[in-house]
Write a protein that holds these residues in place. Structure first.
Motif: not given
Length: 271
Positions: A159-164, A203-211, A235-238
């Motif tokens: 999932w890490q690759s999928k987030i990237y 999940i933290a990585t996903l929110e970071l990347k969304l931000g 909001q996403h970073y928080k």
């Protein structure tokens, strides 16, 4: 007769010396074979136990760099290891030493010779994708991350690759609907998983990347981002900070989240 006897004696002496040299060479060759067998065994153990999340830890780093040095020595001496993973380990060592282009070349070489069953193909693709990501070669990075996800196990998707991949779609200015759909796919999959430290990190990585898809930058980008929304980024970073577990001093994820949040707050004039 005396002359012939002298010639025979000299010949016998030279033959004896040659025998001694041959015996010494054979002993050295046996020692080299033993050292080579030891290296292959340790290399295979390292390859089997390679952990993409922990290879930067002190012990793993020292082991990888030492193995890469041994591999280089044997290659320079003309010995062929016959282990495709040797090139992978050499690539990881180069990456740890900050030689990113060399590491990328070694990973590409490894992928060219490694069979489909090679266990570290996915890791090589992921690390190559990370290098291209940092070089801002987004299309190449996307290709490597897609390959990394494809090589992952069905019962343990990468999932890490999928987030990237989702973040890269934003950087490549693909339609925002496609970007959000790519993130939503991963978000939904993670919501079905048990809550573990690894899942919280994802999940933290996903929110970071969304931000990152919404945050404004201090310097103007080469291509304007129509999706800029600092409030959404904050909001996403928080959410990323809230989800991020305690990862120890070797993880940069909490630092990156804090830095990104600070950037978004400054850009939004919301300190």
């Amino acid at each position: 007769t005396q002359e012939l006897q002298d010639i025979v004696l000299r010949g016998s002496s030279e033959i004896s010396a040659l025998r001694g040299d041959v015996a010494e060479l054979m002993a050295k060759e046996k020692r080299a074979e033993s050292a080579l067998a030891s290296l292959k065994s340790r290399l295979q153990d390292c390859l089997k136990g390679f952990d993409r999340d922990r290879y930067k830890s002190t012990d793993a780093r020292l082991e990888i760099e030492a193995l890469a040095e041994e591999v280089l020595i044997f290659e320079r001496l003309g010995y062929h290891l016959g282990v495709p993973g040797a090139q992978f380990i050499s690539g990881v060592a180069a990456l740890l030493q900050g030689r990113s282009q060399t590491a990328l070349d070694l990973f590409k070489g490894y992928l060219d010779i490694a069979g489909e069953s090679e266990g570290n193909r996915g890791h090589a693709c992921y690390l190559a994708g990370m290098i291209c990501y940092n070089f801002r070669h987004f299309k190449q990075a996307l290709h490597f991350y897609e390959s990394a996800f494809r090589y992952s196990q069905p019962d343990n998707p990468d999932w890490q690759s999928k987030i990237y991949i989702a973040e890269l779609l934003s950087f490549m200015r693909e339609p925002q609907a496609d970007v959000e759909r790519a993130f939503a796919e991963v978000q939904e999959a993670l919501s079905r998983c048990d809550e573990t430290r690894e899942m919280r990190t994802l999940i933290a990585t996903l929110e970071l990347k969304l931000g990152n898809c919404y945050v404004e930058t201090f310097l103007g980008p080469k291509e304007a981002n129509p999706a800029v929304n600092n409030s959404k980024a904050i909001q996403h970073y928080k959410e990323a900070r809230k989800a991020c577990p305690s990862l120890g001093p070797e993880s940069l994820l909490p630092v990156i989240i804090d830095y990104s949040l600070a950037q978004a707050l400054i850009c939004a004039n919301a300190i």
